[in-house]
Design a protein around this motif. Structure first.
Motif, mmCIF file in Angstrom:
data_model
loop_
_atom_site.group_PDB
_atom_site.id
_atom_site.type_symbol
_atom_site.label_atom_id
_atom_site.label_comp_id
_atom_site.label_asym_id
_atom_site.label_seq_id
_atom_site.Cartn_x
_atom_site.Cartn_y
_atom_site.Cartn_z
ATOM 1 N N GLN A 1 26.326 9.107 -0.453
ATOM 2 C CA GLN A 1 27.091 8.130 -1.370
ATOM 3 C C GLN A 1 26.371 6.786 -1.223
ATOM 4 O O GLN A 1 26.280 6.049 -2.080
ATOM 5 N N ILE A 2 25.752 6.677 -0.091
ATOM 6 C CA ILE A 2 24.931 5.418 0.164
ATOM 7 C C ILE A 2 23.714 5.218 -0.507
ATOM 8 O O ILE A 2 23.477 4.222 -1.266
ATOM 9 N N MET A 3 23.024 6.427 -0.580
ATOM 10 C CA MET A 3 21.834 6.386 -1.343
ATOM 11 C C MET A 3 22.139 6.606 -2.758
ATOM 12 O O MET A 3 21.280 6.160 -3.659
ATOM 13 N N TRP A 4 22.994 7.365 -3.262
ATOM 14 C CA TRP A 4 23.156 7.734 -4.787
ATOM 15 C C TRP A 4 24.543 7.399 -5.040
ATOM 16 O O TRP A 4 24.966 8.331 -5.907
ATOM 17 N N LYS A 5 25.015 6.434 -4.546
ATOM 18 C CA LYS A 5 26.360 6.142 -5.297
ATOM 19 C C LYS A 5 26.580 5.938 -6.662
ATOM 20 O O LYS A 5 26.713 4.814 -7.105
ATOM 21 N N SER A 6 26.932 6.954 -7.393
ATOM 22 C CA SER A 6 27.121 6.960 -8.616
ATOM 23 C C SER A 6 28.481 7.434 -9.039
ATOM 24 O O SER A 6 29.278 7.070 -9.776
ATOM 25 N N PHE A 7 28.723 8.731 -8.151
ATOM 26 C CA PHE A 7 29.891 9.309 -8.484
ATOM 27 C C PHE A 7 31.207 8.536 -8.227
ATOM 28 O O PHE A 7 32.246 8.753 -8.994
ATOM 29 N N ASP A 8 31.309 7.815 -7.039
ATOM 30 C CA ASP A 8 32.238 7.057 -6.992
ATOM 31 C C ASP A 8 32.847 6.084 -7.923
ATOM 32 O O ASP A 8 33.962 5.860 -8.379
ATOM 33 N N LYS A 9 31.568 5.447 -8.374
ATOM 34 C CA LYS A 9 31.847 4.605 -9.646
ATOM 35 C C LYS A 9 32.321 5.240 -11.003
ATOM 36 O O LYS A 9 33.479 4.987 -11.516
ATOM 37 N N ARG A 10 31.855 6.530 -11.216
ATOM 38 C CA ARG A 10 32.188 7.231 -12.115
ATOM 39 C C ARG A 10 33.830 7.624 -12.168
ATOM 40 O O ARG A 10 34.463 7.675 -13.106
ATOM 41 N N LEU A 11 33.959 8.196 -10.960
ATOM 42 C CA LEU A 11 35.338 8.352 -10.812
ATOM 43 C C LEU A 11 36.420 7.234 -10.731
ATOM 44 O O LEU A 11 37.396 7.544 -11.419
ATOM 45 N N ALA A 12 36.002 6.233 -10.259
ATOM 46 C CA ALA A 12 37.013 5.249 -10.276
ATOM 47 C C ALA A 12 37.270 4.761 -11.568
ATOM 48 O O ALA A 12 38.216 4.370 -12.049
ATOM 49 N N SER A 13 36.263 4.626 -12.478
ATOM 50 C CA SER A 13 36.221 4.185 -14.003
ATOM 51 C C SER A 13 37.206 4.955 -14.677
ATOM 52 O O SER A 13 37.931 4.704 -15.409
ATOM 53 N N PHE A 14 36.938 6.603 -14.492
ATOM 54 C CA PHE A 14 37.614 7.427 -14.976
ATOM 55 C C PHE A 14 39.017 7.242 -14.813
ATOM 56 O O PHE A 14 40.039 7.315 -15.724
ATOM 57 N N LEU A 15 39.591 6.877 -13.556
ATOM 58 C CA LEU A 15 41.038 6.969 -13.174
ATOM 59 C C LEU A 15 41.339 5.761 -13.941
ATOM 60 O O LEU A 15 42.710 5.773 -14.288
ATOM 61 N N ILE A 16 40.707 4.458 -13.915
ATOM 62 C CA ILE A 16 41.339 3.335 -14.507
ATOM 63 C C ILE A 16 41.521 3.676 -16.089
ATOM 64 O O ILE A 16 42.455 3.360 -16.674
ATOM 65 N N GLU A 17 40.634 4.155 -16.405
ATOM 66 C CA GLU A 17 40.518 4.581 -18.021
ATOM 67 C C GLU A 17 41.739 5.411 -18.408
ATOM 68 O O GLU A 17 42.483 5.267 -19.280
ATOM 69 N N GLU A 18 42.075 6.453 -17.461
ATOM 70 C CA GLU A 18 43.080 7.373 -17.678
ATOM 71 C C GLU A 18 44.157 6.784 -17.551
ATOM 72 O O GLU A 18 45.173 7.082 -18.406
ATOM 73 N N SER A 19 44.439 5.799 -16.616
ATOM 74 C CA SER A 19 45.508 4.939 -16.388
ATOM 75 C C SER A 19 45.976 4.118 -17.530
ATOM 76 O O SER A 19 47.229 4.094 -17.916
ATOM 77 N N ALA A 20 44.883 3.725 -18.120
ATOM 78 C CA ALA A 20 45.300 2.623 -19.415
ATOM 79 C C ALA A 20 45.641 3.537 -20.608
ATOM 80 O O ALA A 20 46.531 3.087 -21.030
ATOM 81 N N ILE A 21 45.031 4.659 -20.606
ATOM 82 C CA ILE A 21 45.373 5.564 -21.763
ATOM 83 C C ILE A 21 46.768 6.015 -21.682
ATOM 84 O O ILE A 21 47.772 6.160 -22.601
ATOM 85 N N GLU A 22 47.278 6.315 -20.259
ATOM 86 C CA GLU A 22 48.705 6.931 -20.231
ATOM 87 C C GLU A 22 49.521 5.812 -19.990
ATOM 88 O O GLU A 22 50.804 6.088 -19.876
ATOM 89 N N ASP A 23 49.141 4.525 -19.857
ATOM 90 C CA ASP A 23 50.118 3.436 -19.656
ATOM 91 C C ASP A 23 50.964 3.690 -18.392
ATOM 92 O O ASP A 23 52.008 3.612 -18.192
#
Lengths: 219, 219
Positions: B141-163
């Motif tokens: 995570q420390i070295m290659w923290k990309s997936f946490d960002k991607r998952l967080a973005s995905f959840l926010i986006e889905e939440s907006a879509i589903e309201d």
């Protein structure tokens, strides 16, 4: 075959247990660059380094690497036998960094032996604790990498002062210079040595790669 | 006293071994914020979490922290008994993150028991391997923290879509969305949950802290 050198608890094993370890071990000569183990799907077995040098690293999805630890003569790699413990849930790659001779003990046989010998099980825990310490040290370096810079700068400076690549300095003395602990200095010097930057002998540090030290110091 | 819940190998221990564990254990109620263990000089003993939540972290010279892992009900902390193994050469701090009830088993007693029980020694290795896996994950995570960002973005986006803050999504489905593996998604969601960002139940993810997710997504 001198397995006792790998296992300080050798004398606490029974005759049949010793025979089992010896007879199951497979000797392998590997050329520099050979991958001995690749991720948790692979379960090569316990790897004992008889001579040479191995490097354990992790690999990102994008192909980036981080060296986790190195294995030298008499070291044992447990994580190449990750199927032995279902709690091991990470993938390392193990590669020969020099031409090496290793013994490989099948994971299922070692697992059986650990289940019948508390001494072997406890020794195995010690090996893991030692790797754990390496990894914790690495995290600290990654997160707070300041001491490596400071030590590299110090060595360059001393070398300029003495006009020599051979520095007569105890670890204690360096620690006092840098306001650190002797153990911390020794550990970092060991790391510099494994990176081919210096050689450390009793009371003396020899700089092999000044440019490499400068790269650390300036980063 | 239900020690069997902490030790799956309980039935492989002898009567005297069980008695020794039980009689040596000291029950302690600690308030949120209590430091239970502080560095390797301190050897509090093995800590069993009966209720509450503990946090293990390391501390830089400058006072910076990194959480290494959290301990919940039924978890065991070995590293608070670091004097038990001389290969443990790193310092963690263990702090109660909620009001907690713990049992503490003296390190010397546990060490004796491991030496007489291969089952207990192997179980202890399993615990260590499990923490090792946490730490390796943290390095990635420390070295290659990309997936946490991607998952967080995905959840926010889905939440907006589903309201809605309640998302009916399997981990498999998210993995397919993000081109990742189900295990990776589950692990990251578990981490988000431990950070109080989401709650994860069967087939549903509930967002508790959208701002926190945004902070991850934007960092």
């Amino acid at each position: 075959m001198t397995f006792s050198k790998f296992f300080p608890v050798w004398n606490q094993l029974s005759g049949p247990q010793k025979d089992m370890l010896i007879s199951s071990a497979v000797k392998r000569n590997v050329k520099k660059g050979t991958v001995l183990h690749n991720g948790s799907a692979d379960c090569a077995g316990l790897i004992l380094v008889d001579s040479g040098q191995l490097r354990a690293f992790i690999l990102s999805d994008e192909g980036k690497e981080i060296t986790i630890y190195r294995l030298f003569e008499m070291d044992i790699c447990l994580f190449s036998a990750s199927c032995m413990m279902n709690s091991i849930q990470f993938d390392i790659v193990l590669e020969a960094e020099k031409d090496s001779q290793v013994y490989i003990i099948p994971a299922d046989i070692y697992k059986d032996l650990m289940e019948s010998s508390a001494a072997l099980a406890n020794y195995t825990s010690q090996i893991m604790a030692s790797r754990f310490s390496d990894v914790m040290w690495l995290i600290e370096q990654i997160m707070w990498k300041s001491f490596d810079k400071r030590l590299a700068s110090f060595l360059i400076e001393e070398s300029a002062i003495e006009d020599s690549f051979s520095l007569k300095l105890t670890h204690e003395k360096i620690a006092n210079h840098l306001g650190s602990a002797r153990e911390v200095v020794s550990r970092m010097l060991k790391y510099f040595q494994s990176e081919g930057l210096v050689t450390v002998t009793r009371g003396e540090i020899h700089i092999l790669d000044e440019k490499g030290l400068r790269n650390i110091s300036d980063k």
